[in-house]
Design a protein around this motif. Structure first.
Motif, mmCIF file in Angstrom:
data_model
loop_
_atom_site.group_PDB
_atom_site.id
_atom_site.type_symbol
_atom_site.label_atom_id
_atom_site.label_comp_id
_atom_site.label_asym_id
_atom_site.label_seq_id
_atom_site.Cartn_x
_atom_site.Cartn_y
_atom_site.Cartn_z
ATOM 1 N N VAL A 1 -15.671 -109.519 -0.796
ATOM 2 C CA VAL A 1 -15.078 -109.138 0.494
ATOM 3 C C VAL A 1 -15.997 -108.145 1.215
ATOM 4 O O VAL A 1 -16.249 -108.269 2.416
ATOM 5 N N HIS A 2 -16.518 -107.174 0.471
ATOM 6 C CA HIS A 2 -17.405 -106.165 1.067
ATOM 7 C C HIS A 2 -18.608 -106.827 1.747
ATOM 8 O O HIS A 2 -18.996 -106.436 2.851
ATOM 9 N N TYR A 3 -19.189 -107.813 1.072
ATOM 10 C CA TYR A 3 -20.393 -108.476 1.600
ATOM 11 C C TYR A 3 -20.079 -109.835 2.242
ATOM 12 O O TYR A 3 -20.956 -110.696 2.300
ATOM 13 N N GLU A 4 -18.845 -110.037 2.742
ATOM 14 C CA GLU A 4 -18.444 -111.375 3.226
ATOM 15 C C GLU A 4 -19.343 -111.907 4.350
ATOM 16 O O GLU A 4 -19.532 -113.109 4.469
ATOM 17 N N GLU A 5 -19.934 -111.003 5.150
ATOM 18 C CA GLU A 5 -20.822 -111.450 6.236
ATOM 19 C C GLU A 5 -22.081 -112.137 5.700
ATOM 20 O O GLU A 5 -22.780 -112.823 6.443
ATOM 21 N N LEU A 6 -22.397 -111.889 4.418
ATOM 22 C CA LEU A 6 -23.623 -112.445 3.837
ATOM 23 C C LEU A 6 -23.348 -113.667 2.958
ATOM 24 O O LEU A 6 -24.241 -114.145 2.260
ATOM 25 N N LYS A 7 -22.116 -114.165 3.001
ATOM 26 C CA LYS A 7 -21.677 -115.248 2.116
ATOM 27 C C LYS A 7 -22.583 -116.482 2.154
ATOM 28 O O LYS A 7 -22.803 -117.134 1.136
ATOM 29 N N SER A 8 -23.137 -116.788 3.349
ATOM 30 C CA SER A 8 -23.958 -118.000 3.490
ATOM 31 C C SER A 8 -25.400 -117.802 3.019
ATOM 32 O O SER A 8 -26.167 -118.758 2.942
ATOM 33 N N LYS A 9 -25.780 -116.569 2.697
ATOM 34 C CA LYS A 9 -27.183 -116.296 2.325
ATOM 35 C C LYS A 9 -27.472 -116.772 0.901
ATOM 36 O O LYS A 9 -26.600 -116.714 0.020
ATOM 37 N N SER A 10 -28.718 -117.196 0.693
ATOM 38 C CA SER A 10 -29.090 -117.715 -0.635
ATOM 39 C C SER A 10 -29.011 -116.619 -1.699
ATOM 40 O O SER A 10 -28.762 -116.901 -2.875
ATOM 41 N N PHE A 11 -29.214 -115.364 -1.288
ATOM 42 C CA PHE A 11 -29.211 -114.280 -2.278
ATOM 43 C C PHE A 11 -27.811 -113.760 -2.603
ATOM 44 O O PHE A 11 -27.651 -112.861 -3.432
ATOM 45 N N PHE A 12 -26.766 -114.329 -1.958
ATOM 46 C CA PHE A 12 -25.403 -113.812 -2.111
ATOM 47 C C PHE A 12 -24.929 -113.756 -3.579
ATOM 48 O O PHE A 12 -24.455 -112.699 -4.021
ATOM 49 N N PRO A 13 -25.078 -114.849 -4.368
ATOM 50 C CA PRO A 13 -24.615 -114.771 -5.768
ATOM 51 C C PRO A 13 -25.323 -113.666 -6.560
ATOM 52 O O PRO A 13 -24.686 -112.945 -7.322
ATOM 53 N N LYS A 14 -26.627 -113.525 -6.340
ATOM 54 C CA LYS A 14 -27.375 -112.465 -7.044
ATOM 55 C C LYS A 14 -26.919 -111.087 -6.597
ATOM 56 O O LYS A 14 -26.822 -110.148 -7.393
ATOM 57 N N LEU A 15 -26.630 -110.952 -5.293
ATOM 58 C CA LEU A 15 -26.149 -109.677 -4.748
ATOM 59 C C LEU A 15 -24.811 -109.289 -5.390
ATOM 60 O O LEU A 15 -24.615 -108.133 -5.790
ATOM 61 N N ILE A 16 -23.903 -110.253 -5.521
ATOM 62 C CA ILE A 16 -22.595 -109.976 -6.137
ATOM 63 C C ILE A 16 -22.783 -109.605 -7.613
ATOM 64 O O ILE A 16 -22.163 -108.661 -8.121
ATOM 65 N N GLY A 17 -23.694 -110.316 -8.285
ATOM 66 C CA GLY A 17 -23.999 -109.996 -9.687
ATOM 67 C C GLY A 17 -24.541 -108.582 -9.839
ATOM 68 O O GLY A 17 -24.156 -107.846 -10.760
ATOM 69 N N TYR A 18 -25.409 -108.200 -8.920
ATOM 70 C CA TYR A 18 -26.024 -106.854 -8.918
ATOM 71 C C TYR A 18 -24.963 -105.774 -8.711
ATOM 72 O O TYR A 18 -24.878 -104.809 -9.496
ATOM 73 N N ILE A 19 -24.127 -105.943 -7.711
ATOM 74 C CA ILE A 19 -23.154 -104.894 -7.346
ATOM 75 C C ILE A 19 -22.083 -104.719 -8.422
ATOM 76 O O ILE A 19 -21.529 -103.639 -8.586
ATOM 77 N N THR A 20 -21.805 -105.808 -9.178
ATOM 78 C CA THR A 20 -20.781 -105.724 -10.223
ATOM 79 C C THR A 20 -21.386 -105.479 -11.609
ATOM 80 O O THR A 20 -20.669 -105.479 -12.607
ATOM 81 N N SER A 21 -22.707 -105.243 -11.691
ATOM 82 C CA SER A 21 -23.388 -105.167 -12.992
ATOM 83 C C SER A 21 -23.172 -103.860 -13.738
ATOM 84 O O SER A 21 -23.553 -103.737 -14.900
ATOM 85 N N GLY A 22 -22.558 -102.875 -13.098
ATOM 86 C CA GLY A 22 -22.311 -101.579 -13.740
ATOM 87 C C GLY A 22 -21.602 -100.698 -12.744
ATOM 88 O O GLY A 22 -21.373 -101.106 -11.599
ATOM 89 N N PRO A 23 -21.245 -99.467 -13.145
ATOM 90 C CA PRO A 23 -20.499 -98.605 -12.227
ATOM 91 C C PRO A 23 -21.292 -98.229 -10.978
ATOM 92 O O PRO A 23 -22.521 -98.110 -11.024
ATOM 93 N N VAL A 24 -20.570 -98.076 -9.911
ATOM 94 C CA VAL A 24 -21.133 -97.589 -8.641
ATOM 95 C C VAL A 24 -20.461 -96.252 -8.316
ATOM 96 O O VAL A 24 -19.402 -95.936 -8.862
ATOM 97 N N GLU B 1 -17.213 -99.063 13.004
ATOM 98 C CA GLU B 1 -16.121 -99.990 12.679
ATOM 99 C C GLU B 1 -16.200 -100.407 11.206
ATOM 100 O O GLU B 1 -15.197 -100.428 10.499
ATOM 101 N N ASN B 2 -17.405 -100.749 10.764
ATOM 102 C CA ASN B 2 -17.566 -101.129 9.355
ATOM 103 C C ASN B 2 -17.372 -99.930 8.427
ATOM 104 O O ASN B 2 -16.939 -100.096 7.289
ATOM 105 N N GLY B 3 -17.707 -98.732 8.894
ATOM 106 C CA GLY B 3 -17.443 -97.523 8.103
ATOM 107 C C GLY B 3 -15.963 -97.423 7.770
ATOM 108 O O GLY B 3 -15.575 -97.269 6.612
ATOM 109 N N LYS B 4 -15.136 -97.556 8.778
ATOM 110 C CA LYS B 4 -13.673 -97.499 8.581
ATOM 111 C C LYS B 4 -13.203 -98.639 7.684
ATOM 112 O O LYS B 4 -12.406 -98.449 6.770
ATOM 113 N N ARG B 5 -13.698 -99.836 7.974
ATOM 114 C CA ARG B 5 -13.294 -101.025 7.208
ATOM 115 C C ARG B 5 -13.647 -100.862 5.723
ATOM 116 O O ARG B 5 -12.829 -101.099 4.839
ATOM 117 N N GLU B 6 -14.882 -100.404 5.450
ATOM 118 C CA GLU B 6 -15.338 -100.310 4.061
ATOM 119 C C GLU B 6 -14.637 -99.178 3.313
ATOM 120 O O GLU B 6 -14.291 -99.326 2.131
#
Ligand code: UDP
Length: 160
Positions: free
Chosen positions: A58-81, A132-137
């Motif tokens: 949901v956070h990165y939904e604007e990038l859903k169509s990008k080829s790097f999207f699956p890797k990006l989701i894997g990266y962001i969920t790979s450990g604590p933030v 706007e994205n600051g508030k949304r995120e």
């Protein structure tokens, strides 16, 4: 805030800043928080968090169509933030300047990415790209009650 900003004509903004898993794993948490703190912005939310896949998508939904999207989701969920909310006049654009360009090799020395990263896929920190994205995120990553309104004792030494 509203009253103060109406008097001065300044717009108080909020931005969502996140230290990504590589920043946490590399021990850069204190260094990164320190840069926003020293600049003079106000910290209103802070937590260590293991991001679920659905939230990353949901956070990165604007990038859903990008080829790097699956890797990006894997990266962001790979450990604590580290999730942070910061507030201040012009904080959204200023935080993006402190963070530096998306590709760390293009990021100026002195910026977080310029100083601590070499690859777009491991660029250690996120910052909202608009008020706007600051508030949304902040709404996405924090629950009610986790963002605190407070007045720093040093406020008069940061703004006349
Ligand atoms: N990203 C990536 N490859 C790319 C572009 C972006 O892995 O070619 C990742 C990178 O972690 C980036 C994030 O996707 O920070 C979001 O991309 P955006 O263009 O929104 O950059 P940002 O606003 O984070 O600088």
């Amino acid at each position: 805030h509203l009253v103060a900003s109406m008097v001065t004509g300044e717009q108080v903004e909020e931005t969502y800043i996140m230290i990504k898993p590589d920043g946490v794993q590399r021990g850069l948490v204190g260094e990164i928080i320190s840069r926003f703190e020293k600049k003079g912005f106000k910290l209103t939310g802070l937590k260590l968090f293991q991001c679920p896949q659905e939230l990353a998508e949901v956070h990165y939904e604007e990038l859903k169509s990008k080829s790097f999207f699956p890797k990006l989701i894997g990266y962001i969920t790979s450990g604590p933030v580290v999730c942070m909310a910061w507030e201040g006049v012009g904080v959204v654009a200023s935080a993006r300047k402190l963070i530096g360009s998306t590709n760390p090799l293009d990021a100026a020395p002195g910026t977080i990415r310029g100083d601590f990263a070499v690859q777009t896929g491991r660029n250690v920190v996120h910052g909202s790209d608009s008020p706007e994205n600051g508030k949304r995120e902040i709404g996405l990553w924090f629950k009610e009650g986790e963002v605190i309104q407070w007045t720093p004792a040093i406020a008069p030494w940061l703004k006349e």
